[in-house]
Design an enzyme around this catalytic site. Structure first.
Site, short mmCIF file in Angstrom:
data_model
loop_
_atom_site.label_atom_id
_atom_site.label_comp_id
_atom_site.label_asym_id
_atom_site.label_seq_id
_atom_site.Cartn_x
_atom_site.Cartn_y
_atom_site.Cartn_z
N ARG A 279 40.33 53.23 71.27
CA ARG A 279 41.66 53.70 70.90
C ARG A 279 41.75 55.23 70.79
NH1 ARG A 279 40.80 50.87 65.42
NH2 ARG A 279 40.37 52.60 64.04
N ARG B 259 42.62 63.10 77.19
CA ARG B 259 43.76 63.65 77.93
C ARG B 259 43.39 64.85 78.76
NH1 ARG B 259 46.88 63.97 73.11
NH2 ARG B 259 47.72 61.89 72.72
N ARG C 156 33.93 47.36 55.41
CA ARG C 156 33.42 48.70 55.14
C ARG C 156 34.32 49.30 54.07
NH1 ARG C 156 29.09 50.76 55.61
NH2 ARG C 156 29.65 52.86 56.32
N ARG D 94 35.56 63.08 56.73
CA ARG D 94 36.80 63.85 56.87
C ARG D 94 37.10 64.58 55.57
NH1 ARG D 94 40.64 59.33 59.80
NH2 ARG D 94 40.03 57.89 58.17
N GLU E 173 36.22 62.34 52.22
CA GLU E 173 36.15 60.90 52.49
C GLU E 173 34.73 60.51 52.90
OE1 GLU E 173 39.54 59.53 54.79
OE2 GLU E 173 38.28 58.03 55.78
N TYR F 294 42.39 44.76 61.45
CA TYR F 294 42.75 46.17 61.33
C TYR F 294 44.15 46.36 61.88
CZ TYR F 294 42.98 51.11 61.20
OH TYR F 294 43.39 52.38 60.88
N ASP G 165 47.64 48.81 62.02
CA ASP G 165 48.39 50.02 61.70
C ASP G 165 49.67 49.62 60.97
OD1 ASP G 165 46.84 52.15 62.54
OD2 ASP G 165 47.48 51.98 64.63
P1 FAD Z 1 47.72 46.35 51.37
O1 FAD Z 1 48.38 47.66 51.40
O2 FAD Z 1 46.27 46.28 51.09
O3 FAD Z 1 48.51 45.45 50.29
C1 FAD Z 1 48.01 44.24 49.75
C2 FAD Z 1 48.38 44.20 48.27
O4 FAD Z 1 48.08 42.89 47.76
C3 FAD Z 1 47.56 45.20 47.42
O5 FAD Z 1 48.44 46.04 46.71
C4 FAD Z 1 46.76 44.29 46.49
O6 FAD Z 1 46.59 44.83 45.18
C5 FAD Z 1 47.62 43.03 46.44
N1 FAD Z 1 46.85 41.83 46.08
C6 FAD Z 1 45.74 41.36 46.69
N2 FAD Z 1 45.32 40.24 46.06
C7 FAD Z 1 46.17 40.01 45.04
C8 FAD Z 1 46.25 39.01 44.01
N3 FAD Z 1 45.34 38.02 43.91
N4 FAD Z 1 47.27 39.06 43.13
C9 FAD Z 1 48.18 40.07 43.19
N5 FAD Z 1 48.16 41.04 44.13
C10 FAD Z 1 47.16 41.01 45.03
N6 FAD Z 1 47.92 52.84 59.43
C11 FAD Z 1 48.72 53.65 60.14
O7 FAD Z 1 49.69 53.20 60.76
N7 FAD Z 1 48.48 55.02 60.17
C12 FAD Z 1 47.44 55.58 59.51
O8 FAD Z 1 47.25 56.80 59.56
C13 FAD Z 1 46.56 54.73 58.77
N8 FAD Z 1 45.53 55.25 58.11
C14 FAD Z 1 44.67 54.40 57.47
C15 FAD Z 1 43.56 54.98 56.85
C16 FAD Z 1 42.64 54.16 56.22
C17 FAD Z 1 41.46 54.78 55.54
C18 FAD Z 1 42.82 52.75 56.26
C19 FAD Z 1 41.80 51.84 55.65
C20 FAD Z 1 43.95 52.19 56.84
C21 FAD Z 1 44.88 53.00 57.45
N9 FAD Z 1 46.04 52.49 58.05
C22 FAD Z 1 46.85 53.33 58.76
C23 FAD Z 1 46.40 51.05 57.91
C24 FAD Z 1 47.32 50.76 56.68
O9 FAD Z 1 46.65 51.14 55.50
C25 FAD Z 1 47.69 49.27 56.64
O10 FAD Z 1 48.38 48.93 57.82
C26 FAD Z 1 48.58 48.84 55.45
O11 FAD Z 1 48.18 49.40 54.24
C27 FAD Z 1 48.55 47.33 55.33
O12 FAD Z 1 49.44 46.85 54.34
P2 FAD Z 1 49.22 45.41 53.71
O13 FAD Z 1 50.45 45.11 52.92
O14 FAD Z 1 48.79 44.44 54.73
O15 FAD Z 1 47.94 45.55 52.74
N1 UDP Z 2 35.71 58.95 66.15
C1 UDP Z 2 34.73 59.87 66.49
N2 UDP Z 2 34.91 61.18 66.16
C2 UDP Z 2 36.01 61.61 65.50
C3 UDP Z 2 37.00 60.68 65.16
C4 UDP Z 2 36.81 59.36 65.49
O1 UDP Z 2 33.73 59.51 67.08
O2 UDP Z 2 36.10 62.83 65.22
C5 UDP Z 2 35.48 57.53 66.52
C6 UDP Z 2 34.73 56.74 65.44
O3 UDP Z 2 33.88 55.83 66.11
C7 UDP Z 2 35.82 56.01 64.71
C8 UDP Z 2 36.80 55.70 65.86
O4 UDP Z 2 36.70 56.85 66.71
O5 UDP Z 2 35.35 54.84 64.08
C9 UDP Z 2 38.23 55.49 65.44
O6 UDP Z 2 38.66 56.60 64.73
P1 UDP Z 2 40.16 56.80 64.25
O7 UDP Z 2 40.26 58.13 63.60
O8 UDP Z 2 41.06 56.49 65.39
O9 UDP Z 2 40.37 55.61 63.22
P2 UDP Z 2 40.41 55.57 61.64
O10 UDP Z 2 39.00 55.78 61.18
O11 UDP Z 2 41.33 56.65 61.18
O12 UDP Z 2 40.92 54.20 61.36
#
Ligand code: FAD
Ligand code: UDP
Length: 365
Positions: free
Chosen positions: A171, A175, A248, A279, A300, A348, A350
């Site tokens: 992903r 470019r 993770r 990061r 992070e 996973y 977005d």
């Molecule tokens: P969650 O936000 O996890 O919501 C689930 C909720 O359920 C939580 O609040 C939890 O407390 C609650 N819950 C669970 N079990 C119970 C229970 N038994 N009783 C009551 N409540 C409960 N997406 C992007 O589009 N752009 C980004 O830049 C991006 N960056 C990310 C960076 C990181 C580090 C990570 C890990 C993810 C990222 N994502 C990003 C993805 C994004 O975080 C998710 O798409 C989104 O948060 C999912 O929402 P959700 O409602 O499925 O889950």
């Molecule tokens: N990645 C990398 N170098 C970077 C950024 C990302 O090699 O500087 C790789 C790494 O394997 C990572 C994957 O690209 O797990 C996806 O990264 P991205 O930032 O798209 O996802 P995020 O970790 O934000 O979910």
């Protein structure tokens, strides 16, 4: 019945589902075991800056209906993600583009020059890539792999790149233009005022109970609602009866600094092993109008998941994919329970895909 739906989880999936149901005149209760709404997209104001508590979140999408939907609640700014990668004392633009290539190889000025180097370096892989290392080398060559991919990926997953599946890297855009935008999507930005405000608006007029765990009162909830929408971990729902799914995790170290501008960019990736973090996020650069004399930065650190930690990234190896399928099978037999979101689907996702999926699942129920 007191409620049409009890929604377990006030994250983006739960909030979208609740909002759609409310608009249709349904009676809805949202509960969350955390002390705040918004799940992992929760933002909190510190020193006048919106801090992304569970990792940096950039909204980007190609779905016009999803973009219009989120914009109906709050305005979005024009943030475009353009991370910087640091290795030792060198700095590169991400994702891999002509700015990166021309700095890696000092005789690169045009796309043809860049392709010449990449083609030459990728010759060492003469078969279909079978792991992440081979995939990376066949995309951008060994020099970039070793500087910008290998260390970052090994820190992120705590495994060697030769043991990781190649899809992880697929992903990442490559470019042949001087374009530092990390995403290819048509729409991108950050909600002005933070993500918590977005979710607050989505939940307007809906009853929400925080610090409330579904598992403390399952029978009662089932008695007072026609349907349960469950967005928590799928294995936990079934009391881990088939075993635990792997995740993770991440550890965030957040500091308030007495500086106006610490690193000049919202996201700086550290792609080598000389530091343990992957990061550094400087939150104020996600916004354009902060006047704060201070800044908030978050380091992070990837971490192995242990009980009690937050679940961030699914581990999509064969063992976990098979186990998740078995739980999905059980879930499909649960009457009057709808499973959705990243934890309940072990996927996973977005943010835009989570909203899109809530649209679909709501429509089909
Ligand atoms: P969650 O936000 O996890 O919501 C689930 C909720 O359920 C939580 O609040 C939890 O407390 C609650 N819950 C669970 N079990 C119970 C229970 N038994 N009783 C009551 N409540 C409960 N997406 C992007 O589009 N752009 C980004 O830049 C991006 N960056 C990310 C960076 C990181 C580090 C990570 C890990 C993810 C990222 N994502 C990003 C993805 C994004 O975080 C998710 O798409 C989104 O948060 C999912 O929402 P959700 O409602 O499925 O889950
Ligand atoms: N990645 C990398 N170098 C970077 C950024 C990302 O090699 O500087 C790789 C790494 O394997 C990572 C994957 O690209 O797990 C996806 O990264 P991205 O930032 O798209 O996802 P995020 O970790 O934000 O979910």
């Amino acid at each position: 019945m007191k409620y049409d739906y009890i929604i377990v989880g006030a994250g983006l999936f739960g909030a979208t589902f609740a909002n759609l149901a409310k608009k249709d005149g349904k009676k809805v209760l949202v509960i969350d075991r955390r002390g705040h709404i918004a799940g992992n997209i929760y933002t909190e104001e510190v020193e006048g800056i919106q801090v992304h508590r569970y990792g940096a979140h950039i909204f980007h999408t190609d779905y016009k209906d999803v973009w219009d939907y989120v914009n109906s609640f709050v305005e979005f700014n024009r943030y475009t993600n353009s991370p910087i990668a640091r290795i030792g004392d060198e700095v590169y633009n991400m994702p891999f583009n002509m700015n990166t290539f021309s700095k890696i190889w000092n005789d690169v000025f045009t796309p043809v020059d860049a392709l010449r180097h990449i083609e030459e370096e990728k010759k060492e892989i003469d078969h279909e890539p079978t792991n992440l290392e081979e995939q990376a080398i066949s995309l951008v060559g060994r020099t970039i792999y070793e500087k910008l991919i290998k260390g970052y990926t090994e820190k992120q997953w705590n495994r060697s790149c030769t043991e990781l599946p190649s899809f992880i890297i697929k992903r990442l855009p490559v470019r042949l233009t001087y374009d530092n935008n990390y995403f290819n999507d048509r729409y991108q930005g950050i909600p002005i005022g933070g993500y918590t405000k977005l979710v607050e608006k989505m939940l307007e007029g809906i009853e929400v109970k925080l610090d409330t765990n579904y598992f403390d009162n399952i029978d009662e909830y089932k008695k007072i609602a026609n349907k349960i929408v469950y967005t928590g971990p799928i294995d936990e729902y079934f009391n881990y009866s088939l075993g635990e799914l792997d995740w993770r995790s991440l550890r965030f170290d957040t500091k308030i600094l007495d500086e106006v501008n610490h690193q000049g960019n919202a996201v700086v990736n550290y792609t080598g092993h000389e530091v343990d973090y992957t990061r550094v996020i400087e939150h104020k650069h996600f916004e354009f109008d902060t006047t704060s004399p201070k800044t908030v930065v978050t380091y992070e650190y990837p971490a192995d998941y242990e009980k009690g930690m937050e679940k961030y990234y699914t581990v999509n190896d064969d063992k976990n994919n098979e186990l998740a399928n078995k739980y999905r099978e059980l879930a499909s037999k649960e009457e009057n329970v709808i499973f959705g979101g990243r934890l309940a689907e072990y996927k996973y996702y977005d943010m835009d895909d989570v909203i899109k999926s809530a649209f679909e699942i709501y429509k089909n129920n």
